[in-house]
Write a protein that holds these residues in place. Structure first.
Motif, PDB file in Angstrom:
ATOM      1  N   MET A   1       0.847  -1.180   0.000  1.00  0.00           N
ATOM      2  CA  MET A   1       0.000   0.000   0.000  1.00  0.00           C
ATOM      3  C   MET A   1       0.893   1.243   0.000  1.00  0.00           C
ATOM      4  N   SER A   2       0.515   2.207  -0.780  1.00  0.00           N
ATOM      5  CA  SER A   2       1.328   3.422  -0.893  1.00  0.00           C
ATOM      6  C   SER A   2       1.230   4.257   0.385  1.00  0.00           C
ATOM      7  N   ASN A   3       2.256   5.062   0.599  1.00  0.00           N
ATOM      8  CA  ASN A   3       2.295   5.949   1.759  1.00  0.00           C
ATOM      9  C   ASN A   3       1.119   6.926   1.762  1.00  0.00           C
ATOM     10  N   VAL A   4       0.762   7.423   0.568  1.00  0.00           N
ATOM     11  CA  VAL A   4      -0.347   8.384   0.454  1.00  0.00           C
ATOM     12  C   VAL A   4      -1.661   7.722   0.865  1.00  0.00           C
ATOM     13  N   LYS A   5      -1.868   6.493   0.412  1.00  0.00           N
ATOM     14  CA  LYS A   5      -3.096   5.767   0.749  1.00  0.00           C
ATOM     15  C   LYS A   5      -3.127   5.434   2.244  1.00  0.00           C
ATOM     16  N   GLN A   6      -1.988   5.026   2.781  1.00  0.00           N
ATOM     17  CA  GLN A   6      -1.906   4.745   4.216  1.00  0.00           C
ATOM     18  C   GLN A   6      -2.203   6.002   5.026  1.00  0.00           C
ATOM     19  N   GLU A   7      -1.634   7.120   4.592  1.00  0.00           N
ATOM     20  CA  GLU A   7      -1.848   8.369   5.314  1.00  0.00           C
ATOM     21  C   GLU A   7      -3.325   8.758   5.308  1.00  0.00           C
ATOM     22  N   LYS A   8      -3.986   8.577   4.177  1.00  0.00           N
ATOM     23  CA  LYS A   8      -5.429   8.878   4.100  1.00  0.00           C
ATOM     24  C   LYS A   8      -6.214   8.012   5.078  1.00  0.00           C
ATOM     25  N   GLN A   9      -5.859   6.720   5.145  1.00  0.00           N
ATOM     26  CA  GLN A   9      -6.547   5.811   6.061  1.00  0.00           C
ATOM     27  C   GLN A   9      -6.293   6.205   7.512  1.00  0.00           C
ATOM     28  N   TYR A  10      -5.035   6.515   7.839  1.00  0.00           N
ATOM     29  CA  TYR A  10      -4.699   6.968   9.188  1.00  0.00           C
ATOM     30  C   TYR A  10      -5.490   8.223   9.548  1.00  0.00           C
ATOM     31  N   LYS A  11      -5.535   9.184   8.621  1.00  0.00           N
ATOM     32  CA  LYS A  11      -6.229  10.446   8.900  1.00  0.00           C
ATOM     33  C   LYS A  11      -7.714  10.222   9.165  1.00  0.00           C
ATOM     34  N   LYS A  12      -8.347   9.346   8.413  1.00  0.00           N
ATOM     35  CA  LYS A  12      -9.768   9.023   8.661  1.00  0.00           C
ATOM     36  C   LYS A  12      -9.929   8.407  10.042  1.00  0.00           C
ATOM     37  N   PHE A  13      -9.052   7.454  10.368  1.00  0.00           N
ATOM     38  CA  PHE A  13      -9.096   6.787  11.666  1.00  0.00           C
ATOM     39  C   PHE A  13      -8.893   7.795  12.798  1.00  0.00           C
ATOM     40  N   ILE A  14      -7.895   8.659  12.648  1.00  0.00           N
ATOM     41  CA  ILE A  14      -7.586   9.654  13.676  1.00  0.00           C
ATOM     42  C   ILE A  14      -8.760  10.604  13.873  1.00  0.00           C
ATOM     43  N   THR A  15      -9.378  11.028  12.796  1.00  0.00           N
ATOM     44  CA  THR A  15     -10.525  11.930  12.891  1.00  0.00           C
ATOM     45  C   THR A  15     -11.670  11.268  13.648  1.00  0.00           C
ATOM     46  N   VAL A  16     -11.973  10.028  13.286  1.00  0.00           N
ATOM     47  CA  VAL A  16     -13.064   9.300  13.952  1.00  0.00           C
ATOM     48  C   VAL A  16     -12.758   9.116  15.436  1.00  0.00           C
ATOM     49  N   VAL A  17     -11.571   8.636  15.742  1.00  0.00           N
ATOM     50  CA  VAL A  17     -11.187   8.380  17.134  1.00  0.00           C
ATOM     51  C   VAL A  17     -11.193   9.672  17.947  1.00  0.00           C
ATOM     52  N   SER A  18     -10.707  10.754  17.358  1.00  0.00           N
ATOM     53  CA  SER A  18     -10.621  12.035  18.065  1.00  0.00           C
ATOM     54  C   SER A  18     -11.986  12.619  18.386  1.00  0.00           C
ATOM     55  N   VAL A  19     -13.003  12.231  17.634  1.00  0.00           N
ATOM     56  CA  VAL A  19     -14.365  12.687  17.898  1.00  0.00           C
ATOM     57  C   VAL A  19     -15.100  11.685  18.789  1.00  0.00           C
ATOM     58  N   VAL A  20     -14.954  10.399  18.477  1.00  0.00           N
ATOM     59  CA  VAL A  20     -15.712   9.363  19.174  1.00  0.00           C
ATOM     60  C   VAL A  20     -15.301   9.234  20.641  1.00  0.00           C
TER      61      VAL A  20
END
Length: 174
Positions: A1-20
């Motif tokens: 998996m590319s770094n850009v794709k991994q970063e997008k996935q991490y950012k989605k996860f971080i956003t969800v976790v930071s709100v939830v």
């Protein structure tokens, strides 16, 4: 998996976790379980906050000495301690009534200032810790170092004030 794709996935996860997490903690405070109160937990989770603070300082020392592996291990352990703290903190508050602070005079204002800043920064620190960790995992070390300079003092403050809040309120536990 590319770094850009991994970063997008991490950012989605971080956003969800930071709100939830803050919303879940707030919601769970409204739930009181009809079980034996877990009154033994506060000194344990305060100790875990203290351990987190020690791990963070040790982590900075490790990276300044060039020991990246130890730095990573200490930070991973600090995250695990923070998660463990959060689980115990919520469990305690779901089984026990809140303890009012009994101090009087100026110390009362000091306590509530420390408590308020601790709570506020404990919410704010979630995405900082996760983004700092993500940058390191993706090998983005200049970006990691830049955000770590903000994350470290905030996280250390939260860990240390967690211990201080416990020490200040512990005489009033029933």
């Amino acid at each position: 998996m590319s770094n850009v794709k991994q970063e997008k996935q991490y950012k989605k996860f971080i956003t969800v976790v930071s709100v939830v997490i803050p919303l879940a903690v707030a919601a769970l405070f409204g739930i009181k379980l009809d079980v034996e109160p877990l009154s033994f937990l506060p000194p344990i989770y305060a100790t875990i906050n203290g351990i987190t603070a020690v791990l963070l300082v040790a982590s900075v020392i490790a990276i300044k000495k060039g020991n990246r592996k130890l730095h990573e291990q200490l930070n991973t352990l600090a995250i695990a301690c923070s998660v463990l703290f959060l689980v115990m903190y919520v469990a305690y508050h779901m089984t026990s009534t809140s303890t009012p602070y009994g101090g009087e005079g100026a110390i009362r204002y000091v306590y509530f200032f420390i408590l308020a800043t601790h709570i506020l920064l404990s919410i704010i620190i979630i995405p900082f810790v996760l983004f700092t960790f993500m940058r390191a995992r993706l090998g983005q070390f200049p970006a990691h170092k830049k955000i770590a300079k903000i994350t470290f003092p905030l996280w250390l403050y939260v860990a240390v004030t967690g211990v201080i809040v416990y020490l200040m309120i512990s005489p009033y536990y029933v």
